[in-house]
Scaffold this motif. Structure first.
Motif, PDB file in Angstrom:
ATOM      1  N   ASN A   1       2.356  -8.572 -17.008  1.00 27.90           N
ATOM      2  CA  ASN A   1       3.799  -8.248 -18.332  1.00 27.90           C
ATOM      3  C   ASN A   1       4.416  -6.987 -17.373  1.00 27.90           C
ATOM      4  O   ASN A   1       4.326  -6.559 -16.238  1.00 27.90           O
ATOM      5  N   THR A   2       6.133  -6.864 -17.429  1.00 26.54           N
ATOM      6  CA  THR A   2       7.061  -6.864 -16.947  1.00 26.54           C
ATOM      7  C   THR A   2       6.603  -4.968 -16.686  1.00 26.54           C
ATOM      8  O   THR A   2       7.215  -4.640 -15.765  1.00 26.54           O
ATOM      9  N   THR A   3       6.089  -4.432 -17.502  1.00 26.04           N
ATOM     10  CA  THR A   3       5.863  -3.009 -17.492  1.00 26.04           C
ATOM     11  C   THR A   3       4.503  -2.706 -16.759  1.00 26.04           C
ATOM     12  O   THR A   3       5.086  -1.871 -15.602  1.00 26.04           O
ATOM     13  N   ASP A   4       3.905  -3.694 -15.874  1.00 25.27           N
ATOM     14  CA  ASP A   4       2.758  -3.101 -14.954  1.00 25.27           C
ATOM     15  C   ASP A   4       3.620  -3.770 -13.702  1.00 25.27           C
ATOM     16  O   ASP A   4       3.399  -3.024 -12.710  1.00 25.27           O
ATOM     17  N   ALA A   5       4.595  -4.569 -13.544  1.00 30.04           N
ATOM     18  CA  ALA A   5       5.368  -4.531 -11.879  1.00 30.04           C
ATOM     19  C   ALA A   5       5.993  -3.364 -12.021  1.00 30.04           C
ATOM     20  O   ALA A   5       6.693  -3.242 -10.856  1.00 30.04           O
TER      21      ALA A   5
ATOM     22  N   LYS B   1       8.192   7.721  -4.053  1.00 29.78           N
ATOM     23  CA  LYS B   1       7.619   6.650  -5.003  1.00 29.78           C
ATOM     24  C   LYS B   1       8.655   5.543  -3.720  1.00 29.78           C
ATOM     25  O   LYS B   1       9.561   5.054  -3.706  1.00 29.78           O
ATOM     26  N   PRO B   2       7.311   5.009  -2.524  1.00 26.29           N
ATOM     27  CA  PRO B   2       7.650   4.523  -1.272  1.00 26.29           C
ATOM     28  C   PRO B   2       8.522   3.115  -1.782  1.00 26.29           C
ATOM     29  O   PRO B   2       9.334   2.522  -1.004  1.00 26.29           O
TER      30      PRO B   2
ATOM     31  N   PHE C   1       3.898  -0.273 -10.743  1.00 27.90           N
ATOM     32  CA  PHE C   1       3.665  -0.154  -9.605  1.00 27.90           C
ATOM     33  C   PHE C   1       4.501  -0.621  -8.436  1.00 27.90           C
ATOM     34  O   PHE C   1       4.698   0.352  -7.740  1.00 27.90           O
ATOM     35  N   TRP C   2       5.973  -0.499  -9.209  1.00 33.19           N
ATOM     36  CA  TRP C   2       7.372  -0.169  -7.961  1.00 33.19           C
ATOM     37  C   TRP C   2       7.731   0.964  -8.109  1.00 33.19           C
ATOM     38  O   TRP C   2       7.933   1.252  -7.115  1.00 33.19           O
ATOM     39  N   ASN C   3       7.357   1.693  -9.520  1.00 33.35           N
ATOM     40  CA  ASN C   3       7.889   2.969  -9.236  1.00 33.35           C
ATOM     41  C   ASN C   3       6.161   3.819  -8.831  1.00 33.35           C
ATOM     42  O   ASN C   3       6.619   5.322  -8.609  1.00 33.35           O
TER      43      ASN C   3
ATOM     44  N   ASP D   1       0.977  -0.950  -0.129  1.00 36.96           N
ATOM     45  CA  ASP D   1       0.028  -0.125   0.605  1.00 36.96           C
ATOM     46  C   ASP D   1       0.652   1.322  -0.495  1.00 36.96           C
ATOM     47  O   ASP D   1       1.561   1.624   1.172  1.00 36.96           O
ATOM     48  N   HIS D   2       1.137   1.897  -1.470  1.00 33.99           N
ATOM     49  CA  HIS D   2       1.813   2.810  -1.128  1.00 33.99           C
ATOM     50  C   HIS D   2       1.447   4.526  -0.781  1.00 33.99           C
ATOM     51  O   HIS D   2       2.059   5.466  -0.075  1.00 33.99           O
TER      52      HIS D   2
END
Length: 92
Positions: free
Chosen positions: A51-55, A76-77, A58-60, A27-28
């Motif tokens: 896909n890698t873009t979605d991952a 960007k926690p 989410f990380w970013n 939870d960001h």
């Protein structure tokens, strides 16, 4: 194929209890934008991305409750961690 995020440590090099674990939930916006995550050693419990873009996105992701850090940069926690995006089969 689907993709999961594996944590390898804190970006600042400090000890990281999640090292080698996978993001189960994150939870960001938790804790006023500091973020909060649950990590697991079981890849079958990890969050799935198509896909890698979605991952990567989410990380970013920027916190919506505190979008800017004190230094003026985007908040960007999850990027406080160094990660890899792993491809896994549907049976995992």
């Amino acid at each position: 194929m689907t993709y999961i995020i594996q944590c390898w440590g804190f970006a600042d090099g400090s000890d990281c209890p999640m090292e080698g674990q996978y993001v189960e939930t994150f939870d960001h916006d938790a804790y006023g934008g500091q973020g909060y995550g649950v990590f697991t050693s079981d890849p079958s419990k990890a969050m799935r991305f198509k896909n890698t873009t979605d991952a990567f996105e989410f990380w970013n992701k920027v916190s919506t409750v505190k979008p800017i850090r004190k230094d003026g940069k985007p908040n960007k926690p999850l990027t406080a961690t160094t990660v890899s995006i792993e491809r896994i089969g549907e049976d995992v």
